[in-house]
Motif scaffolding. Structure first.
Motif, PDB file in Angstrom:
ATOM      1  N   VAL A  31       1.416  -0.652   0.346  1.00 21.71           N
ATOM      2  CA  VAL A  31      -0.063  -0.246   0.074  1.00 21.71           C
ATOM      3  C   VAL A  31       0.706   1.286   0.262  1.00 21.71           C
ATOM      4  N   CYS A  32       0.951   2.492  -0.960  1.00 21.55           N
ATOM      5  CA  CYS A  32       1.711   3.471  -1.309  1.00 21.55           C
ATOM      6  C   CYS A  32       0.735   4.813  -0.136  1.00 21.55           C
ATOM      7  N   PRO A  33       1.241   4.565   0.932  1.00 19.57           N
ATOM      8  CA  PRO A  33       0.131   6.318   1.299  1.00 19.57           C
ATOM      9  C   PRO A  33       1.115   7.440   0.346  1.00 19.57           C
ATOM     10  N   PRO A  34      -0.434   8.298   1.147  1.00 23.21           N
ATOM     11  CA  PRO A  34       0.386   9.750   0.050  1.00 23.21           C
ATOM     12  C   PRO A  34       1.682  10.213   0.601  1.00 23.21           C
ATOM     13  N   ILE A  35       2.103  10.674  -0.335  1.00 23.93           N
ATOM     14  CA  ILE A  35       2.929  11.814   0.284  1.00 23.93           C
ATOM     15  C   ILE A  35       2.894  13.275   0.169  1.00 23.93           C
ATOM     16  N   LYS A  36       3.158  13.844   0.800  1.00 26.00           N
ATOM     17  CA  LYS A  36       2.822  15.059   1.192  1.00 26.00           C
ATOM     18  C   LYS A  36       2.924  15.726   0.297  1.00 26.00           C
ATOM     19  N   GLN A  72      11.244   6.814  -1.859  1.00 25.59           N
ATOM     20  CA  GLN A  72      11.133   5.444  -2.246  1.00 25.59           C
ATOM     21  C   GLN A  72       9.341   5.414  -2.372  1.00 25.59           C
ATOM     22  N   LEU A  73       9.066   5.978  -1.909  1.00 26.73           N
ATOM     23  CA  LEU A  73       7.343   5.642  -2.095  1.00 26.73           C
ATOM     24  C   LEU A  73       6.965   6.827  -3.747  1.00 26.73           C
ATOM     25  N   GLU A  74       7.960   7.822  -3.888  1.00 25.06           N
ATOM     26  CA  GLU A  74       7.533   8.058  -5.700  1.00 25.06           C
ATOM     27  C   GLU A  74       7.122   7.083  -6.309  1.00 25.06           C
ATOM     28  N   LYS A  75       8.499   5.749  -6.128  1.00 24.39           N
ATOM     29  CA  LYS A  75       8.266   4.847  -6.412  1.00 24.39           C
ATOM     30  C   LYS A  75       7.735   4.230  -6.688  1.00 24.39           C
ATOM     31  N   CYS A  76       6.871   3.681  -5.710  1.00 25.33           N
ATOM     32  CA  CYS A  76       5.616   3.257  -5.412  1.00 25.33           C
ATOM     33  C   CYS A  76       4.842   3.420  -6.502  1.00 25.33           C
TER      34      CYS A  76
END
Length: 77
Positions: A31-36, A72-76
């Motif tokens: 699950v990819c959380p939103p990026i602030k 890492q989240l941006e790649k998610c």
């Protein structure tokens, strides 16, 4: 000798078999959380505040870790 399987064992087997058909992901890591998103003004203010810190300040290491997690989240997505 008859082949006897208690009914509760059949019910348990059926429930176990059906539980594999679930559609929800059992892996929470996918699950990819939103990026602030931060405004340019906020980023400038933050950069000024970081610039006055000592080089060995703990918050600098924490910010570097946070930047790594954001990448890492941006790649998610």
């Amino acid at each position: 000798m008859p082949n006897f399987v208690p009914r509760w064992m059949l019910l348990a087997l059926a429930l176990i078999s059906l539980s594999a058909c679930g559609t929800a992901s059992s892996n929470p890591a996918c699950v990819c959380p939103p990026i602030k998103e931060y405004s340019r003004d906020f980023q400038n203010k933050l950069a000024k505040e970081i610039a006055v810190l000592d080089e060995d300040a703990a918050v600098i290491l924490a910010m570097q870790d946070y930047a790594s997690v954001r990448k890492q989240l941006e790649k998610c997505r």
